[in-house]
Design a protein around this motif. Structure first.
Motif, PDB file in Angstrom:
ATOM      1  N   VAL A 131       0.855  -1.183   0.000  1.00 40.69           N
ATOM      2  CA  VAL A 131       0.000   0.000   0.000  1.00 40.69           C
ATOM      3  C   VAL A 131       0.893   1.236   0.000  1.00 40.69           C
ATOM      4  O   VAL A 131       2.104   1.162   0.218  1.00 40.69           O
ATOM      5  CB  VAL A 131      -0.932   0.040   1.241  1.00 40.69           C
ATOM      6  N   THR A 132       0.274   2.386  -0.246  1.00 35.17           N
ATOM      7  CA  THR A 132       1.022   3.635  -0.236  1.00 35.17           C
ATOM      8  C   THR A 132       1.421   4.011   1.189  1.00 35.17           C
ATOM      9  O   THR A 132       0.598   3.958   2.102  1.00 35.17           O
ATOM     10  CB  THR A 132       0.162   4.769  -0.825  1.00 35.17           C
ATOM     11  N   ILE A 133       2.675   4.403   1.368  1.00 39.80           N
ATOM     12  CA  ILE A 133       3.165   4.888   2.653  1.00 39.80           C
ATOM     13  C   ILE A 133       3.282   6.409   2.559  1.00 39.80           C
ATOM     14  O   ILE A 133       3.963   6.937   1.675  1.00 39.80           O
ATOM     15  CB  ILE A 133       4.533   4.295   3.009  1.00 39.80           C
ATOM     16  N   ILE A 134       2.613   7.115   3.468  1.00 36.99           N
ATOM     17  CA  ILE A 134       2.610   8.578   3.472  1.00 36.99           C
ATOM     18  C   ILE A 134       3.224   9.058   4.781  1.00 36.99           C
ATOM     19  O   ILE A 134       2.921   8.533   5.853  1.00 36.99           O
ATOM     20  CB  ILE A 134       1.178   9.130   3.324  1.00 36.99           C
ATOM     21  N   ARG A 135       4.100  10.045   4.693  1.00 40.10           N
ATOM     22  CA  ARG A 135       4.774  10.600   5.880  1.00 40.10           C
ATOM     23  C   ARG A 135       4.079  11.885   6.288  1.00 40.10           C
ATOM     24  O   ARG A 135       3.831  12.748   5.453  1.00 40.10           O
ATOM     25  CB  ARG A 135       6.242  10.884   5.549  1.00 40.10           C
ATOM     26  N   GLY A 136       3.759  12.034   7.563  1.00 46.31           N
ATOM     27  CA  GLY A 136       3.148  13.248   8.064  1.00 46.31           C
ATOM     28  C   GLY A 136       4.063  13.970   9.027  1.00 46.31           C
ATOM     29  O   GLY A 136       4.703  13.342   9.866  1.00 46.31           O
ATOM     30  N   VAL A 137       4.174  15.287   8.892  1.00 47.72           N
ATOM     31  CA  VAL A 137       4.928  16.122   9.831  1.00 47.72           C
ATOM     32  C   VAL A 137       3.922  16.983  10.587  1.00 47.72           C
ATOM     33  O   VAL A 137       3.213  17.787   9.984  1.00 47.72           O
ATOM     34  CB  VAL A 137       5.947  17.022   9.098  1.00 47.72           C
ATOM     35  N   LEU A 138       3.837  16.798  11.896  1.00 50.62           N
ATOM     36  CA  LEU A 138       2.833  17.474  12.706  1.00 50.62           C
ATOM     37  C   LEU A 138       3.394  18.742  13.339  1.00 50.62           C
ATOM     38  O   LEU A 138       4.467  18.720  13.935  1.00 50.62           O
ATOM     39  CB  LEU A 138       2.339  16.546  13.822  1.00 50.62           C
ATOM     40  N   ASN A 139       2.649  19.831  13.236  1.00 57.42           N
ATOM     41  CA  ASN A 139       3.030  21.101  13.853  1.00 57.42           C
ATOM     42  C   ASN A 139       1.900  21.607  14.739  1.00 57.42           C
ATOM     43  O   ASN A 139       1.439  22.720  14.591  1.00 57.42           O
ATOM     44  CB  ASN A 139       3.367  22.140  12.776  1.00 57.42           C
ATOM     45  N   PHE A 140       1.421  20.756  15.615  1.00 56.63           N
ATOM     46  CA  PHE A 140       0.419  21.184  16.573  1.00 56.63           C
ATOM     47  C   PHE A 140       0.618  20.409  17.871  1.00 56.63           C
ATOM     48  O   PHE A 140       1.361  19.427  17.915  1.00 56.63           O
ATOM     49  CB  PHE A 140      -1.011  21.010  16.049  1.00 56.63           C
ATOM     50  N   SER A 141       0.001  20.894  18.929  1.00 54.98           N
ATOM     51  CA  SER A 141       0.147  20.235  20.226  1.00 54.98           C
ATOM     52  C   SER A 141      -1.205  20.061  20.885  1.00 54.98           C
ATOM     53  O   SER A 141      -2.016  20.986  20.919  1.00 54.98           O
ATOM     54  CB  SER A 141       1.058  21.055  21.140  1.00 54.98           C
ATOM     55  N   VAL A 142      -1.430  18.862  21.385  1.00 55.69           N
ATOM     56  CA  VAL A 142      -2.634  18.552  22.130  1.00 55.69           C
ATOM     57  C   VAL A 142      -2.206  17.924  23.451  1.00 55.69           C
ATOM     58  O   VAL A 142      -1.319  17.074  23.478  1.00 55.69           O
ATOM     59  CB  VAL A 142      -3.538  17.560  21.368  1.00 55.69           C
ATOM     60  N   THR A 143      -2.806  18.356  24.535  1.00 55.74           N
ATOM     61  CA  THR A 143      -2.542  17.722  25.826  1.00 55.74           C
ATOM     62  C   THR A 143      -3.745  16.898  26.233  1.00 55.74           C
ATOM     63  O   THR A 143      -4.874  17.187  25.852  1.00 55.74           O
ATOM     64  CB  THR A 143      -2.244  18.772  26.923  1.00 55.74           C
ATOM     65  N   GLN A 144      -3.464  15.864  26.988  1.00 56.61           N
ATOM     66  CA  GLN A 144      -4.507  14.923  27.372  1.00 56.61           C
ATOM     67  C   GLN A 144      -4.725  14.984  28.875  1.00 56.61           C
ATOM     68  O   GLN A 144      -3.769  14.881  29.649  1.00 56.61           O
ATOM     69  CB  GLN A 144      -4.097  13.503  26.954  1.00 56.61           C
ATOM     70  N   HIS A 145      -5.967  15.177  29.288  1.00 53.91           N
ATOM     71  CA  HIS A 145      -6.324  15.236  30.705  1.00 53.91           C
ATOM     72  C   HIS A 145      -7.245  14.056  30.994  1.00 53.91           C
ATOM     73  O   HIS A 145      -8.419  14.089  30.648  1.00 53.91           O
ATOM     74  CB  HIS A 145      -6.996  16.563  31.040  1.00 53.91           C
ATOM     75  N   GLY A 146      -6.687  13.034  31.622  1.00 59.36           N
ATOM     76  CA  GLY A 146      -7.434  11.801  31.745  1.00 59.36           C
ATOM     77  C   GLY A 146      -7.425  11.097  30.393  1.00 59.36           C
ATOM     78  O   GLY A 146      -6.697  11.462  29.484  1.00 59.36           O
ATOM     79  N   ARG A 147      -8.237  10.093  30.250  1.00 55.45           N
ATOM     80  CA  ARG A 147      -8.258   9.338  28.997  1.00 55.45           C
ATOM     81  C   ARG A 147      -9.231   9.919  27.979  1.00 55.45           C
ATOM     82  O   ARG A 147      -9.177   9.579  26.807  1.00 55.45           O
ATOM     83  CB  ARG A 147      -8.643   7.876  29.263  1.00 55.45           C
ATOM     84  N   GLN A 148     -10.138  10.780  28.404  1.00 61.46           N
ATOM     85  CA  GLN A 148     -11.222  11.186  27.522  1.00 61.46           C
ATOM     86  C   GLN A 148     -11.193  12.661  27.125  1.00 61.46           C
ATOM     87  O   GLN A 148     -11.854  13.042  26.173  1.00 61.46           O
ATOM     88  CB  GLN A 148     -12.574  10.893  28.193  1.00 61.46           C
TER      89      GLN A 148
END
Length: 340
Positions: A131-148
């Motif tokens: 299958v096609t392999i696609i590379r992603g470069v992420l420029n954002f930040s998310v923090t997680q508080h608990g699991r939900q």
């Protein structure tokens, strides 16, 4: 209706799940290292947007219920996904590579790799998955508080591209992934020089690893003259490597943009810093080791990178192992569960 599979249950994985589900997709999560590393199944995800000014209240973007959370690769891949996202910690990569290879006949759509590190995608790309392999470069930040509950801290343009080493080069698959991500409100651009973008992002990761040494957020580290000097030194060393290896053209502009980017983001604690605070194994080896190896091949001295790398190598080998041993000794002690 698109069927989206996401390997990983950390902040980035859950953020993508929330946004794709908002677009009407069917979304399935997989715990990247199985049920032994998953204390609680994720069913509902709530997202708050905190990218506005400090004076503005967080915007509640609502809750979504995902379609299923699984721990078995065979059952997961049997869903026949239109797109498969890999959003795990890099320490999970060997296991994920092994599992995808074992179940590659079940892969139906492109695999999009959202991984930190300059060279960490190569085990996937070197494997012929059909299958096609696609590379992603992420420029954002998310923090997680608990699991939900998630909080989006900052959001900048990110990039998708097909790596040079990929066996398959299907432009249509990349455009389909771009279309979904942009409709989901995440600004992505297609990129023909994805290897260069990945090198630039990993320079930021390497520099920000200093925050793990001082256990602080990025903004705090940049305000302190000592840690900022160390960060600048690592950027200088990465720039020298990139210039000699062909990833950096205008070195002065590369340095300026890298420092400017780090100074523009809010004071959040990266996953590496959180790993240190919680005595967990960090991703520092994969974030830094590729630079150390590349510096040796182009004969560039990197004393600052080497110092930080050696610190985390010691930390990962002895400190976290000591904590794990204590956890088995004292039954009332529990490990803190972070990104999968």
């Amino acid at each position: 209706m698109l069927r989206i599979g996401i390997i990983g249950t950390g902040a980035v994985a859950c953020y993508l799940a929330h946004q794709c589900k908002q677009q009407g997709c069917q979304v399935f999560l997989l715990s990247s290292r199985g049920i032994r590393h998953q204390e609680q199944y994720i069913s509902q995800i709530q997202l708050f947007d905190e990218t506005k000014s400090a004076r503005s209240a967080s915007q509640d973007l609502g809750s979504i219920v995902i379609d299923e959370h699984l721990t078995d690769y065979s059952e997961f891949l049997a869903k026949e996904f239109d797109q498969l996202y890999v959003c795990s910690k890099t320490v999970s990569n060997p296991h994920i590579c092994q599992q995808l290879s074992r179940h590659k006949r079940s892969l139906r759509g492109p695999v999009i790799l959202f991984q930190n590190g300059f060279a960490t995608e190569r085990p996937f790309i070197d494997e012929v998955l059909g299958v096609t392999i696609i590379r992603g470069v992420l420029n954002f930040s998310v923090t997680q508080h608990g699991r939900q509950k998630l909080k989006l801290r900052f959001l900048k343009t990110s990039y998708l591209g097909i790596p040079e080493r990929a066996r398959e080069r299907t432009e249509a698959d990349m455009l389909a992934a771009l279309d979904l991500l942009n409709r989901a409100g995440i600004p992505f651009e297609g990129c023909t020089d994805i290897e260069h973008k990945t090198f630039a992002k990993n320079t930021l990761n390497a520099a920000a690893s200093v925050c793990g040494l001082v256990r602080s957020g990025v903004e705090t580290a940049m305000r302190n003259s000592s840690s900022r000097t160390m960060i600048q030194s690592i950027i200088d060393e990465c720039t020298a490597i990139g210039e000699k290896a062909g990833y950096v053209g205008d070195s002065e502009n590369f340095r300026r943009q890298s420092m400017g980017y780090l100074m523009s983001i809010p004071d959040f604690k990266s996953s590496l810093v959180l790993d240190v605070l919680y005595d967990k194994e960090t991703e520092a080896d994969t974030l830094l080791a590729s630079f150390i190896k590349l510096s040796q091949s182009v004969d560039i001295a990197v004393p600052n990178l080497d110092f930080v790398y050696r610190y985390f190598d010691f930390y990962n080998t002895y400190v976290t192992q000591s904590y794990i041993n204590q956890s088995y000794t004292f039954t009332d002690m529990t490990l803190v569960e972070g990104d999968a």
